[in-house]
Each structure stands twice: as structure tokens, then as C-alpha cells.
Design a protein around this motif. Structure first.
Motif, PDB file in Angstrom:
ATOM      1  N   GLY A  50       0.827  -1.202   0.000  1.00 44.63           N
ATOM      2  CA  GLY A  50       0.000   0.000   0.000  1.00 44.63           C
ATOM      3  C   GLY A  50       0.858   1.246   0.000  1.00 44.63           C
ATOM      4  O   GLY A  50       2.077   1.188   0.200  1.00 44.63           O
ATOM      5  N   PRO A  51       0.250   2.410  -0.218  1.00 39.84           N
ATOM      6  CA  PRO A  51       1.029   3.657  -0.253  1.00 39.84           C
ATOM      7  C   PRO A  51       1.743   3.907   1.069  1.00 39.84           C
ATOM      8  O   PRO A  51       1.247   3.578   2.146  1.00 39.84           O
ATOM      9  CB  PRO A  51      -0.036   4.729  -0.519  1.00 39.84           C
ATOM     10  N   ALA A  52       2.915   4.503   0.979  1.00 42.33           N
ATOM     11  CA  ALA A  52       3.707   4.837   2.170  1.00 42.33           C
ATOM     12  C   ALA A  52       4.569   6.044   1.852  1.00 42.33           C
ATOM     13  O   ALA A  52       4.953   6.272   0.698  1.00 42.33           O
ATOM     14  CB  ALA A  52       4.563   3.655   2.602  1.00 42.33           C
ATOM     15  N   MET A  53       4.865   6.829   2.887  1.00 41.69           N
ATOM     16  CA  MET A  53       5.720   7.998   2.724  1.00 41.69           C
ATOM     17  C   MET A  53       7.174   7.610   2.957  1.00 41.69           C
ATOM     18  O   MET A  53       7.486   6.757   3.786  1.00 41.69           O
ATOM     19  CB  MET A  53       5.304   9.106   3.684  1.00 41.69           C
ATOM     20  N   VAL A  54       8.059   8.255   2.222  1.00 40.15           N
ATOM     21  CA  VAL A  54       9.485   7.983   2.304  1.00 40.15           C
ATOM     22  C   VAL A  54      10.109   8.947   3.305  1.00 40.15           C
ATOM     23  O   VAL A  54       9.820  10.153   3.295  1.00 40.15           O
ATOM     24  CB  VAL A  54      10.147   8.139   0.925  1.00 40.15           C
ATOM     25  N   THR A  55      10.972   8.432   4.172  1.00 40.29           N
ATOM     26  CA  THR A  55      11.654   9.278   5.144  1.00 40.29           C
ATOM     27  C   THR A  55      12.805  10.022   4.473  1.00 40.29           C
ATOM     28  O   THR A  55      13.268   9.631   3.384  1.00 40.29           O
ATOM     29  CB  THR A  55      12.199   8.428   6.302  1.00 40.29           C
ATOM     30  N   PRO A  56      13.307  11.090   5.103  1.00 39.54           N
ATOM     31  CA  PRO A  56      14.413  11.855   4.491  1.00 39.54           C
ATOM     32  C   PRO A  56      15.700  11.054   4.329  1.00 39.54           C
ATOM     33  O   PRO A  56      16.588  11.465   3.571  1.00 39.54           O
ATOM     34  CB  PRO A  56      14.610  13.018   5.473  1.00 39.54           C
ATOM     35  N   ASP A  57      15.842   9.929   5.041  1.00 40.37           N
ATOM     36  CA  ASP A  57      17.071   9.140   4.957  1.00 40.37           C
ATOM     37  C   ASP A  57      17.013   8.064   3.882  1.00 40.37           C
ATOM     38  O   ASP A  57      17.884   7.194   3.835  1.00 40.37           O
ATOM     39  CB  ASP A  57      17.361   8.480   6.314  1.00 40.37           C
ATOM     40  N   VAL A  58      15.985   8.116   3.035  1.00 43.19           N
ATOM     41  CA  VAL A  58      15.823   7.126   1.971  1.00 43.19           C
ATOM     42  C   VAL A  58      15.610   7.854   0.647  1.00 43.19           C
ATOM     43  O   VAL A  58      14.859   8.831   0.566  1.00 43.19           O
ATOM     44  CB  VAL A  58      14.635   6.183   2.255  1.00 43.19           C
ATOM     45  N   ILE A  59      16.278   7.369  -0.399  1.00 42.96           N
ATOM     46  CA  ILE A  59      16.107   7.911  -1.747  1.00 42.96           C
ATOM     47  C   ILE A  59      15.049   7.085  -2.472  1.00 42.96           C
ATOM     48  O   ILE A  59      15.112   5.852  -2.487  1.00 42.96           O
ATOM     49  CB  ILE A  59      17.435   7.871  -2.524  1.00 42.96           C
ATOM     50  N   LYS A  60      14.081   7.751  -3.068  1.00 43.99           N
ATOM     51  CA  LYS A  60      13.054   7.077  -3.879  1.00 43.99           C
ATOM     52  C   LYS A  60      13.416   7.241  -5.345  1.00 43.99           C
ATOM     53  O   LYS A  60      13.757   8.335  -5.799  1.00 43.99           O
ATOM     54  CB  LYS A  60      11.679   7.684  -3.607  1.00 43.99           C
ATOM     55  N   MET A  61      13.334   6.125  -6.083  1.00 42.70           N
ATOM     56  CA  MET A  61      13.727   6.165  -7.492  1.00 42.70           C
ATOM     57  C   MET A  61      12.707   5.400  -8.329  1.00 42.70           C
ATOM     58  O   MET A  61      12.446   4.224  -8.083  1.00 42.70           O
ATOM     59  CB  MET A  61      15.118   5.554  -7.673  1.00 42.70           C
ATOM     60  N   ARG A  62      12.111   6.072  -9.304  1.00 42.23           N
ATOM     61  CA  ARG A  62      11.259   5.408 -10.284  1.00 42.23           C
ATOM     62  C   ARG A  62      12.062   5.221 -11.565  1.00 42.23           C
ATOM     63  O   ARG A  62      12.845   6.101 -11.940  1.00 42.23           O
ATOM     64  CB  ARG A  62      10.008   6.233 -10.564  1.00 42.23           C
ATOM     65  N   VAL A  63      11.857   4.107 -12.235  1.00 42.06           N
ATOM     66  CA  VAL A  63      12.641   3.826 -13.426  1.00 42.06           C
ATOM     67  C   VAL A  63      11.707   3.613 -14.618  1.00 42.06           C
ATOM     68  O   VAL A  63      10.543   3.229 -14.460  1.00 42.06           O
ATOM     69  CB  VAL A  63      13.521   2.569 -13.233  1.00 42.06           C
ATOM     70  N   ASN A  64      12.238   3.867 -15.788  1.00 44.18           N
ATOM     71  CA  ASN A  64      11.533   3.590 -17.030  1.00 44.18           C
ATOM     72  C   ASN A  64      11.730   2.111 -17.334  1.00 44.18           C
ATOM     73  O   ASN A  64      12.792   1.695 -17.806  1.00 44.18           O
ATOM     74  CB  ASN A  64      12.081   4.461 -18.158  1.00 44.18           C
ATOM     75  N   GLU A  65      10.696   1.305 -17.070  1.00 47.99           N
ATOM     76  CA  GLU A  65      10.838  -0.132 -17.205  1.00 47.99           C
ATOM     77  C   GLU A  65      10.947  -0.575 -18.659  1.00 47.99           C
ATOM     78  O   GLU A  65      11.274  -1.739 -18.922  1.00 47.99           O
ATOM     79  CB  GLU A  65       9.668  -0.843 -16.518  1.00 47.99           C
ATOM     80  N   GLY A  66      10.710   0.316 -19.581  1.00 48.26           N
ATOM     81  CA  GLY A  66      10.951  -0.017 -20.978  1.00 48.26           C
ATOM     82  C   GLY A  66      12.434  -0.050 -21.301  1.00 48.26           C
ATOM     83  O   GLY A  66      12.846  -0.629 -22.307  1.00 48.26           O
ATOM     84  N   ILE A  67      13.233   0.584 -20.447  1.00 52.69           N
ATOM     85  CA  ILE A  67      14.680   0.651 -20.680  1.00 52.69           C
ATOM     86  C   ILE A  67      15.449  -0.184 -19.653  1.00 52.69           C
ATOM     87  O   ILE A  67      16.405  -0.884 -19.996  1.00 52.69           O
ATOM     88  CB  ILE A  67      15.170   2.115 -20.634  1.00 52.69           C
ATOM     89  N   VAL A  68      15.004  -0.114 -18.392  1.00 54.43           N
ATOM     90  CA  VAL A  68      15.752  -0.764 -17.312  1.00 54.43           C
ATOM     91  C   VAL A  68      14.819  -1.653 -16.507  1.00 54.43           C
ATOM     92  O   VAL A  68      13.692  -1.253 -16.167  1.00 54.43           O
ATOM     93  CB  VAL A  68      16.403   0.286 -16.374  1.00 54.43           C
ATOM     94  N   VAL A  69      15.267  -2.856 -16.199  1.00 52.70           N
ATOM     95  CA  VAL A  69      14.545  -3.763 -15.313  1.00 52.70           C
ATOM     96  C   VAL A  69      14.822  -3.343 -13.869  1.00 52.70           C
ATOM     97  O   VAL A  69      15.992  -3.259 -13.473  1.00 52.70           O
ATOM     98  CB  VAL A  69      14.992  -5.221 -15.531  1.00 52.70           C
ATOM     99  N   PRO A  70      13.789  -3.026 -13.068  1.00 50.13           N
ATOM    100  CA  PRO A  70      14.039  -2.568 -11.693  1.00 50.13           C
ATOM    101  C   PRO A  70      14.905  -3.529 -10.882  1.00 50.13           C
ATOM    102  O   PRO A  70      15.780  -3.094 -10.119  1.00 50.13           O
ATOM    103  CB  PRO A  70      12.628  -2.442 -11.111  1.00 50.13           C
ATOM    104  N   ALA A  71      14.681  -4.837 -11.022  1.00 50.73           N
ATOM    105  CA  ALA A  71      15.475  -5.799 -10.255  1.00 50.73           C
ATOM    106  C   ALA A  71      16.938  -5.748 -10.659  1.00 50.73           C
ATOM    107  O   ALA A  71      17.826  -5.991  -9.836  1.00 50.73           O
ATOM    108  CB  ALA A  71      14.913  -7.206 -10.453  1.00 50.73           C
TER     109      ALA A  71
END
Length: 212
Positions: A50-71
Motif C-alpha cells: 500500500g502507499p507509504a511515505m518515504v523518510t528523508p534518509d531514503v532515496i526514492k527512485m522510479r525507473v523507465n521499465e521499458g529501458i531498465v529492469v528494476p530488479a
């Protein structure tokens, strides 16, 4: 990376939409730690939490899955190659920190997507073997602990003879000192409430010392 699911926090939906939605994750995002030894540990946020907020000590990164596999990126960031960069770039006196600008400067090898998928599949296969070995080791450790307790219970259980620690003595220096004092009748010159006791032979020719 572990996610605490049993103690979720809640916030007013309107307030979250207004202020915190841009800083939230919904599933599939990469989360990278800024702190730690070493910093830069990466995990994929599960879609079923479910949705969750990110703390300041964590970097959030979304990727273009058409180019890069997240895993693929997750495994790369957790590799020794990325760890060496993160450890060298991080700074701090007591707790090293990997800032967002430093993280963005990290070089990333991105092969064709088909090669990424092949790498991910092979890493998954080998990690599954590691998890099986870890599970077997944990089971053996638990069996060893149970056997150890059974041996101790057999030796010191209610059916055995109690051990007098005073008779064992405390090892100190070159020999063992019997902690059980050999008391003698009180000397006529000793104060009331005091008794003389004999020292073990290896402590010297002293006839004794008075203790209360």
C-alpha cells in the motif's frame, strides 16, 4: 531491507494528497538508503503493502521499465561495484551519508534489456540456493542449541547431584583458591564478631587473617 507491516501509521487523506503524495511510494519503486555501513542498500518497494511515505534518509527512485529492469538496478546497487562507489563518495564523521547529488553521480552499467533479464534470472537462481543453505544452517544451529541444552539438563537437572561451587574454587593466578573459608575459633585478642581463618598453603606461610 524489511518493511514493518504490523504497525502502520495513518494520515488524513486530504492532507496527504496536499503535502505528501509526491514523497510517497506505491509499489515497484526503488528505495536506497542514505545512511548505514555501507550506505546505498537498495530494495524494491512491494506493490501489496500500500502507499507509504518515504523518510528523508531514503532515496526514492522510479525507473523507465521499458529501458531498465528494476530488479537489475537493485542488484547492481547492492553489488560490490556500487558499494565501493557509495562508500567512497559518502561523507560524515559518525554516520556516513550518501546524498542525492552523490547518488546521481554514480556510474551505472546498463546492458540491453534482454541481457538485464538474463542477469536477473541468474542472480535470482543463485540467491535461491543461498537462501536454502541459510535455512539449512539455521535449522542445524537450532538443533545444536537444543542438543546443548539437553546435555546441560542431563548434567545439572533435578535428577543429578547439586554442585557445590565453594568446593570448585575460583581459578586465579597460578592455582585455584578454595572460596570456602576454613574458620577457626576466634582468637582471644580478636574483636567481638571476628574470626581467624587459615589461608591455602600456596598463598604463603601466613598463619591467617582476620575477617569479620
Amino acid at each position: 531491507m524489511k518493511y514493518l507491516r504490523d504497525k502502520p501509521g495513518f494520515m488524513d487523506t486530504e492532507k496527504w494528497e496536499e503535502l505528501f503524495r509526491p514523497y510517497s511510494v506505491f509499489g515497484g519503486e526503488l528505495l536506497i538508503t542514505k545512511l548505514g555501513e555501507p550506505p546505498g542498500v537498495c530494495a524494491i518497494y512491494p506493490a501489496d503493502v500500500g502507499p507509504a511515505m518515504v523518510t528523508p534518509d531514503v532515496i526514492k527512485m522510479r525507473v523507465n521499465e521499458g529501458i531498465v529492469v528494476p530488479a537489475y538496478l537493485m542488484y547492481y546497487f547492492n553489488s560490490q561495484v556500487a558499494k565501493r562507489f557509495a562508500t567512497g563518495a559518502a561523507f560524515g564523521t559518525t554516520r556516513t551519508r550518501l546524498t542525492l547529488p552523490l547518488f546521481r553521480a554514480m556510474p551505472v552499467v546498463v546492458p540491453p534489456r534482454a541481457e538485464q533479464e538474463r542477469i536477473v534470472a541468474e542472480v535470482d537462481r543463485r540467491l535461491s540456493i543461498v537462501r536454502e543453505v541459510e535455512s539449512e544452517v539455521d535449522a542445524n544451529l537450532k538443533r545444536a542449541q537444543a542438543l546443548r541444552q539437553a546435555v546441560l539438563a542431563k548434567a545439572f537437572g533435578s535428577g543429578g547431584q547439586a554442585l557445590d561451587l565453594r568446593a570448585v574454587g575460583a581459578h586465579r593466578g597460578r592455582g585455584a583458591v578454595n572460596t570456602h573459608r576454613t574458620q577457626t575459633p576466634r582468637s582471644p585478642t580478636a574483636p567481638e564478631g571476628w574470626r581467624d581463618f587459615a589461608l591455602p598453603p600456596h598463598l604463603g606461610p601466613h598463619p591467617g587473617r582476620r575477617v569479620r
